[in-house]
Design an enzyme around this catalytic site. Structure first.
Site, short mmCIF file in Angstrom:
data_model
loop_
_atom_site.label_atom_id
_atom_site.label_comp_id
_atom_site.label_asym_id
_atom_site.label_seq_id
_atom_site.Cartn_x
_atom_site.Cartn_y
_atom_site.Cartn_z
N TYR A 148 0.87 -1.12 -0.11
CA TYR A 148 -0.07 0.13 -0.07
C TYR A 148 0.77 1.16 0.06
CZ TYR A 148 -4.19 -2.89 1.14
OH TYR A 148 -5.08 -3.97 0.85
N LYS A 195 3.88 -14.27 5.26
CA LYS A 195 4.43 -15.45 4.17
C LYS A 195 5.82 -15.17 4.17
CE LYS A 195 3.08 -17.91 0.70
NZ LYS A 195 2.25 -19.17 0.91
N ASP A 228 -1.30 -18.41 4.16
CA ASP A 228 -2.32 -19.36 3.62
C ASP A 228 -3.05 -20.33 4.32
OD1 ASP A 228 0.15 -20.15 3.76
OD2 ASP A 228 0.23 -20.42 1.52
N ASP A 252 -6.14 -6.44 5.40
CA ASP A 252 -7.26 -6.01 4.70
C ASP A 252 -8.20 -7.11 4.31
OD1 ASP A 252 -8.87 -3.92 3.58
OD2 ASP A 252 -7.68 -3.70 1.80
#
Ligand code: NAD
Length: 515
Positions: A148, A195, A228, A252
């Site tokens: 972002y 991740k 995940d 988000d």
């Protein structure tokens, strides 16, 4: 188009008297777009009836400002109000698509340093239908960094890039905030999701900072999950989670999923907390499809306002509103977006009533002020979510001494579609010197030279690594500039470079995949 971002942030407000019974706390209010004005009216009506001690200043933001030529969607004088009151209750706004408009939400969060986005998600079974009746968790989403940052470039005919920025101060602030929040709100566990098995440097930093800081909160249980499997578990077994802290993009996505799992995205409020200013809103958007019909659910903004009241030191008013709202749910008071309650649940006379419009829903909450829910757990707010009223913010970031930085090579990014990896390598080797030589070429991160596979698909975007040849050798910026000159003379189209550095002897760059 005008650029209305403030040049510097001056803080004027004195918040030392927050929480005193006779003080009307100035807040900035924006009615927003779409359903915004309807749900803001309803919310302020409930706040007034509950005795909230606030003095709202209204500013105009969003669509009308964009149309008036303010590309940021906000006028300069509105920033003055925000910097004066330091508390912002904001209805959703519409971001016009195309036309180079930037999201005002992102602009406000970043300009005012609102680094923590706090999104509580709670199920209200059996009064709001949900497959996850035990869901009760808070997502603490980093709010300023990650993808972002908005730094995007088209680099070649085929390749576009978005820069993912993760910083140590950003990680420290959000992770500390999550632990402070857990401690202040009696939450037992903080789960970090990243991740970092793939993004070892960026997400790896977030995870490492989590590991460093969790040691300071021994009473709180912690764990880390790869995003995940973490997201999959959240969707199937949300009762495993209490507080989740995670970088911007993951947070988000996770928070919309979790809010929707409670029964409706229209139910969740959100706080955006900074060291100087805080903003409170619903998590949903301006819902243009139902704007003007008077049917929107005001609950998300109302719960955002409840978080605001706690933040400005009026926890008793916040609890009165929250409990009245829970009573309304128990009584079967509902808006069009909520699923019908399960048969027999909340089976009072009102269950049979038609779904209420926005203002009637607010009136139903007002009618229940002073009551406590019977089945749902009553809410008490003895202590504000950290940082309460801005004064008990987690410790400010303290910059560590600079590391010893050595320059050990350069990644040269090249645009070309005519040559194979082998032929490109031959052309690039014209830049080799005894000290600095072509070591590797990757395409989309996969090594294609030396020893590439013919099966690997290649785009027109190549990362060409020149590294120092001597063990523990270093290079200089001048040598790199000379290399770029030689490559340019040889007709190589250089897009950009990234210097390769070691920090205190540890390489500050990743290997190529397959290297
Ligand atoms: P949305 O959240 O506005 O709407 C999604 C769906 O949920 C729609 O069907 C809508 O009718 C329904 N919905 C949302 N809030 C509701 C409520 N309170 N009561 C009943 N139903 C409700 O998402 P969108 O349609 O993707 O976005 C619309 C606009 O809102 C876009 O311009 C987007 O950029 C903007 N947006 C703003 C914010 C913000 O201001 N914080 C957040 C998200 C989206």
């Amino acid at each position: 188009m005008k650029n209305d971002a403030p040049q510097e942030l001056l803080i004027h407000a004195d918040h030392t008297n927050l929480g005193q019974p006779d003080v009307q706390v100035p807040i900035t209010v924006a009615y927003g777009d779409g359903i915004g004005p309807e749900i803001m009216d309803a919310t302020l009506k409930v706040l007034a009836a509950a005795g909230a001690r606030i003095a709202p200043e209204t500013i105009d933001i969003g669509e009308r400002l964009y149309q008036a030529g303010h590309s940021s969607g906000i006028a300069p004088e509105s920033w003055d109000s925000l910097r004066r009151t330091r508390v912002f209750l904001k209805a959703p706004i519409t971001t016009p698509s195309g036309g180079g408009y930037k999201s005002l939400n992102v602009t406000i969060r970043k300009t005012l340093g609102l680094y923590a986005n706090v999104r509580p998600c709670v199920s209200y079974a059996p009064f709001v239908a949900t497959q996850h009746p035990k869901l009760d968790l808070v997502i603490v989403r980093e709010n300023e960094e990650d993808l972002y940052a908005g730094i995007e470039h088209r680099q070649t005919d085929e390749v576009f890039q978005c820069l993912k920025l993760i910083t140590r101060p950003g990680c420290e602030k959000i992770v500390r905030y999550a632990f402070e929040y857990a401690r202040a709100n009696g939450r037992k566990k903080v789960t970090c999701m990243t991740k970092d098995n793939i993004m070892k440097m960026t997400d790896g930093l977030f995870h490492r900072v989590f590991d460093e800081i969790r040691a300071e909160y021994p009473e709180i249980e912690t764990d880390h999950m790869i995003i995940d499997i973490g997201a999959a578990r959240l969707a199937t077994r949300p009762e495993l989670f209490d507080v989740i802290v995670t970088p911007n993009l993951y947070g988000d996505i996770l928070s919309d999923i979790a809010a929707e799992m409670t029964g409706s995205v229209g139910l969740a409020g959100s706080a955006n907390i900074g060291e100087h200013v805080a903003m409170f809103e619903a998590i949903h958007g301006s819902a243009p499809d139902i704007a003007g019909q008077g049917i929107a659910n005001p609950s998300g903004l109302l719960l955002g306002a409840v978080m605001m009241l706690v933040h400005i030191g009026q926890p008793e008013v916040a609890a009165r509103i929250h409990n009245a709202w829970l009573c309304a749910l128990e009584d079967g008071v509902t808006t069009a977006d909520l699923h019908a309650p399960a048969a027999g649940a909340g089976a009072t006379a009102e269950t049979a009533h038609p779904r209420l419009g926005t203002q009637a829903f607010a009136e139903a909450v007002i009618a229940r002020l002073g009551r406590l829910p019977q089945t749902l757990k009553p809410v008490t707010y003895q202590q504000a979510p950290a940082p309460r009223a801005l004064e008990v913010a987690p410790p400010l970031y303290v910059r560590a001494p600079a590391a010893r930085k050595t320059l050990v090579g350069v990644d040269v990014f090249v645009h070309q579609s005519a040559l194979s990896a082998e032929a490109l390598a031959q052309r690039l080797q014209v830049g080799n010197t005894p000290a600095l030589a072509l070591q590797m070429i990757t395409n989309r991160g996969v090594k294609v030279w030396p020893g590439g596979f013919p099966e690997t698909f290649c785009t027109d975007h190549w990362r060409c690594r020149f590294a120092v040849t001597a063990t523990e050798g270093t290079t200089t910026h001048r040598e790199i500039v000379a290399l770029l000159g030689t490559l340019t003379d040889a007709g190589v189209d250089v897009i950009k470079t990234e210097n390769l550095c070691a920090f205190d002897g540890v390489n500050g760059y990743a290997l190529g995949q397959g290297q």
